[in-house]
Design a protein around this motif. Sequence first.
Motif, PDB file in Angstrom:
ATOM      1  N   ARG A 425      21.748  -4.136  -6.921  1.00  0.00           N
ATOM      2  CA  ARG A 425      21.945  -3.891  -8.347  1.00  0.00           C
ATOM      3  C   ARG A 425      22.259  -2.430  -8.652  1.00  0.00           C
ATOM      4  N   ASP A 426      21.596  -1.509  -7.977  1.00  0.00           N
ATOM      5  CA  ASP A 426      21.761  -0.090  -8.276  1.00  0.00           C
ATOM      6  C   ASP A 426      23.049   0.447  -7.665  1.00  0.00           C
ATOM      7  N   ASP A 427      23.280   1.749  -7.857  1.00  0.00           N
ATOM      8  CA  ASP A 427      24.519   2.348  -7.397  1.00  0.00           C
ATOM      9  C   ASP A 427      24.449   2.826  -5.959  1.00  0.00           C
ATOM     10  N   ALA A 428      23.334   2.638  -5.287  1.00  0.00           N
ATOM     11  CA  ALA A 428      23.197   3.096  -3.906  1.00  0.00           C
ATOM     12  C   ALA A 428      22.138   2.263  -3.209  1.00  0.00           C
ATOM     13  N   LEU A 429      22.223   2.215  -1.883  1.00  0.00           N
ATOM     14  CA  LEU A 429      21.228   1.510  -1.086  1.00  0.00           C
ATOM     15  C   LEU A 429      20.024   2.409  -0.814  1.00  0.00           C
ATOM     16  N   GLY A 430      18.925   1.776  -0.475  1.00  0.00           N
ATOM     17  CA  GLY A 430      17.809   2.493   0.116  1.00  0.00           C
ATOM     18  C   GLY A 430      16.590   2.687  -0.748  1.00  0.00           C
ATOM     19  N   GLU A 431      16.746   3.381  -1.884  1.00  0.00           N
ATOM     20  CA  GLU A 431      15.568   3.877  -2.586  1.00  0.00           C
ATOM     21  C   GLU A 431      14.818   2.813  -3.353  1.00  0.00           C
ATOM     22  N   GLY A 432      15.535   1.916  -4.020  1.00  0.00           N
ATOM     23  CA  GLY A 432      14.849   0.976  -4.885  1.00  0.00           C
ATOM     24  C   GLY A 432      13.992   1.722  -5.896  1.00  0.00           C
ATOM     25  N   ARG A 433      12.729   1.353  -5.992  1.00  0.00           N
ATOM     26  CA  ARG A 433      11.814   2.004  -6.936  1.00  0.00           C
ATOM     27  C   ARG A 433      10.829   2.939  -6.239  1.00  0.00           C
ATOM     28  N   ILE A 434      11.010   3.151  -4.952  1.00  0.00           N
ATOM     29  CA  ILE A 434       9.990   3.866  -4.195  1.00  0.00           C
ATOM     30  C   ILE A 434       9.774   5.289  -4.698  1.00  0.00           C
ATOM     31  N   GLY A 435      10.837   5.937  -5.175  1.00  0.00           N
ATOM     32  CA  GLY A 435      10.706   7.314  -5.636  1.00  0.00           C
ATOM     33  C   GLY A 435      10.232   7.455  -7.060  1.00  0.00           C
ATOM     34  N   ARG A 436       9.854   6.344  -7.682  1.00  0.00           N
ATOM     35  CA  ARG A 436       9.479   6.372  -9.098  1.00  0.00           C
ATOM     36  C   ARG A 436       7.974   6.288  -9.311  1.00  0.00           C
ATOM     37  N   TYR A 437       7.227   6.512  -8.249  1.00  0.00           N
ATOM     38  CA  TYR A 437       5.776   6.427  -8.352  1.00  0.00           C
ATOM     39  C   TYR A 437       5.139   7.797  -8.142  1.00  0.00           C
ATOM     40  N   ALA A 438       3.999   7.984  -8.790  1.00  0.00           N
ATOM     41  CA  ALA A 438       3.341   9.292  -8.800  1.00  0.00           C
ATOM     42  C   ALA A 438       2.321   9.442  -7.697  1.00  0.00           C
ATOM     43  N   ILE A 439       2.277   8.508  -6.763  1.00  0.00           N
ATOM     44  CA  ILE A 439       1.235   8.501  -5.752  1.00  0.00           C
ATOM     45  C   ILE A 439       1.765   8.931  -4.390  1.00  0.00           C
ATOM     46  N   THR A 440       0.836   9.089  -3.470  1.00  0.00           N
ATOM     47  CA  THR A 440       1.160   9.362  -2.081  1.00  0.00           C
ATOM     48  C   THR A 440       1.283   8.037  -1.340  1.00  0.00           C
ATOM     49  N   SER A 441       2.187   7.958  -0.403  1.00  0.00           N
ATOM     50  CA  SER A 441       2.436   6.718   0.320  1.00  0.00           C
ATOM     51  C   SER A 441       1.235   6.314   1.162  1.00  0.00           C
ATOM     52  N   ASP A 442       1.172   5.006   1.505  1.00  0.00           N
ATOM     53  CA  ASP A 442       0.188   4.577   2.492  1.00  0.00           C
ATOM     54  C   ASP A 442       0.835   4.475   3.868  1.00  0.00           C
ATOM     55  N   SER A 443       1.995   5.094   4.007  1.00  0.00           N
ATOM     56  CA  SER A 443       2.663   5.273   5.296  1.00  0.00           C
ATOM     57  C   SER A 443       2.757   6.767   5.574  1.00  0.00           C
ATOM     58  N   THR A 444       2.612   7.143   6.825  1.00  0.00           N
ATOM     59  CA  THR A 444       2.662   8.561   7.184  1.00  0.00           C
ATOM     60  C   THR A 444       4.085   9.080   7.191  1.00  0.00           C
ATOM     61  N   ALA A 445       4.206  10.405   7.186  1.00  0.00           N
ATOM     62  CA  ALA A 445       5.528  11.016   7.340  1.00  0.00           C
ATOM     63  C   ALA A 445       6.160  10.601   8.656  1.00  0.00           C
ATOM     64  N   GLU A 446       5.329  10.473   9.693  1.00  0.00           N
ATOM     65  CA  GLU A 446       5.845  10.049  10.993  1.00  0.00           C
ATOM     66  C   GLU A 446       6.469   8.663  10.913  1.00  0.00           C
ATOM     67  N   THR A 447       5.884   7.771  10.096  1.00  0.00           N
ATOM     68  CA  THR A 447       6.447   6.429   9.935  1.00  0.00           C
ATOM     69  C   THR A 447       7.813   6.488   9.272  1.00  0.00           C
ATOM     70  N   PHE A 448       7.931   7.262   8.203  1.00  0.00           N
ATOM     71  CA  PHE A 448       9.228   7.383   7.543  1.00  0.00           C
ATOM     72  C   PHE A 448      10.276   7.941   8.506  1.00  0.00           C
ATOM     73  N   LEU A 449       9.918   8.981   9.234  1.00  0.00           N
ATOM     74  CA  LEU A 449      10.885   9.628  10.113  1.00  0.00           C
ATOM     75  C   LEU A 449      11.219   8.778  11.330  1.00  0.00           C
ATOM     76  N   SER A 450      10.312   7.856  11.717  1.00  0.00           N
ATOM     77  CA  SER A 450      10.587   7.017  12.887  1.00  0.00           C
ATOM     78  C   SER A 450      11.783   6.113  12.666  1.00  0.00           C
ATOM     79  N   ALA A 451      12.166   5.911  11.417  1.00  0.00           N
ATOM     80  CA  ALA A 451      13.341   5.082  11.128  1.00  0.00           C
ATOM     81  C   ALA A 451      14.617   5.709  11.661  1.00  0.00           C
TER      82      ALA A 451
END
Length: 823
Positions: A425-451
């Motif tokens: 639906r949006d103009d780009a892939l990937g983000e969805g709503r993930i960047g619209r929250y004010a909290i810290t992830s329950d995944s580590t930075a290492e998890t994000f970077l492992s992608a």
Amino acid sequence: MRYPLIAPNPPRLSEHVAALRRVEASGVFSNNGPEVRAFEAEATAQLFGGQGACLAVGNATLGLMIAIREAAGEHVAGRFALMPALTFAATAQAALWAGLTPLICDIDPADWTASGAAEERLLRDYGDRVAVILPYATFGTAIDLDRYAWLQREHGVGVVIDAAASLGTLDEGGAGFGTGAPFATVYSMHATKTFAVAEGGLIHSGDTRLIDRLRAMTNFGFEAGRSATLPGINAKLPEVIAVMARAKLAEIDAVCDHRAALEAAYRAQLEAVSFQAGQGQRRASQFMPILLPEGLAHRRDAIGAALAAEGIGSGRYFSPHLGEQPLFRRTATILPTPVADAVAGRSLSLPITDAMTVADVTVIATAFNRILAAEARVPARARTNPIASLLIVGGGPAGTAMLTAASKRGRLAELAASGIVIAERDDALGEGRIGRYAITSDSTAETFLSAVKDNPHPELAALVDHPAGRAVGQYVGALGVPLVEAGPFVRATGERLHALVRQHGGTVLTGHEVLHTTRTTGGLWSSRLRRRADGQEFDQLSSAVLVATGGHQPLDRLAAQRVGGVSLVQEVGDRLMQSDEALALGGPQKIVDLLSTKRNPKIVVIGGSTSAIATIVLLLKTQAIPLGAGAITLLHRRPLRPFYPTPEAALAEGFTDFGPDDICPVSGFVYRLAGFRLEARDLVLRQLRVDGRVPDPRLTVHQVSGDDDAIARAHLAGADLVIAALGYRPRALAIHDSDGRNVALAAHHGAAMVDRHCRILDASGTAIPGLYGIGLAAGFVPWGKLGGEASFSGQANGLWQWQNDVGAMIVDQVLGDAARAVA
């Protein structure tokens, strides 16, 4: 002859030399000088029958900003400005500048103004969190101001009318639109408007004291002397522009009468189109808005090009509407807007200018009717897209996680070449709503970077050193990553995946939504897609469909929810908020504002999920909330379990509340699936007093014992705010069988959407061939080599799982089916 859509016709300064000399002689060029004051008095007398007062401002957007800020009152943090989707960006921009969050609702299908039913429903649902209602008098129409005066009284809400195109419009009684209204009505005098000067705006109200306050706000908030007493800005109209405004005022009735005659001629001569339902005796028409036939909406660009070839200008107001624009998708709260989607997708505007005649309208209408008839004769051509191996519905974190899983195993090129189609639906892939929250992830930075780290595709591997990757990398070793930092990284990853999919033969359709999918008699899936820009619909055949549309917190679940034996909605009412709203950007500010009058606020959070604990962590971090001892109570049913990497690590801290069934046989982790991690884990360990930890005195935890729990009921009764963290339900795609009948899904009945192979289940629990699901609320539970403790019951939602074994499971099935089909 050429007919531009808009031909600015402001007064010629060269014809008003005496007035300009008057300004020079006065020595006053701004600061509410004599020309401005004279224009305001003349406008009040001529346009508004001498009622109330007028205030001239530098432009209408500035007028909206100060009027909204004044109407909202002192407390704006976390509050909303309710407005329709079909309006100009300046409406929502002004609300943002005033410190409010746009709350965007649908429109009425007849007059294209804000839906009255939607407004009243949102006023009930959001209560006093709606600071201002901001209706738009669409295309210069005259909306019912008496109704808004009633809403103002009934709900104690501020009202500001965006009447940008309505200066010169007459209401049903023949008075200037806005006359005597108890709130501010804001008009534009931009060069492109019917009341054309160069740049400027006008505010009218029947409340002269309101105009006095707004005047002070246009002058830096100075009510007396040079000491600010109100929020302020420099929004004053210069004297030279006031000269032009006075000249335009002298001719505005004749201009509007002429344009009204042109509009009437269009309505009489245009064929096969729909018109906006008219309100009022006369509209200050800026242009002629129409709706194309539904079947020709996708040909709007071609129709516009054909008109241009004959010298006729056209426009698309307002397409995209507010809910479709990237800024507001990030910053606003947007309700479903099916009517606005349809109107914006079919809208076209034709010229109305001061220089035109009724004969010119005949020329334009004749050409338009001919072009439209020719387009209608063009046979509809089906899309010639080849049959896809897989249609991915949703390109957010879950949908792209499956692509990441394929890339990490060196199978992305193979998957793309098999003929996948991604619809997002949006103009780009990937983000969805993930960047619209004010909290810290329950995944580590290492998890994000492992992608992307050491990914076989160098384009993805390089993202480790991308600015977004470096921003995430700063949190290596920390308790998670702020989601506002993770969002840009996931979006950058989506951009690279987009390019790779297209490079290897796949199709990516951003700005598209999938309406439903239907099983064909040949065993394929036929999915109906709609391009959001213009409403064009088409069908895409595929061997399989992957639903990655995320989850939501439905309001109907709250209505049915009982806690401690009482109905949550009936017991709590307007003190109730869902955790998704609390955790979103701006959520903490909303809570601060809601509790601003409470000296010792009491908050109850309901649920034992990660979102429940994340909500509490966020509340404890929000320093602006005066939290005393026992200010927050968590009501939960299941025991709270912390994650441990090994049984030995748990025992070393004295945590013994686990058995063999709580240990993952693959990883050896304790409570691998049920256990809280990172910041949530720290909080749970404190509350459980593990290894001598001391509970946070501001938090009380109560495990609800059943349907007759007096303690739970007492907490609910005494709470100033109740936040429901009851989990998410999947946004399940509508699925039809080969006869076109709706297929009932297990997810519709509260069960998991998918089975252990990520296949979507029908209501009987049977897997539907060729349909897969992944992501938030899909209900997948890891098993076998994927690991997980035998005692776990519930659903597992984890980015790492999606990007690895779960995503790979779907890839293997899709490519296996594709290979068998070729064989």
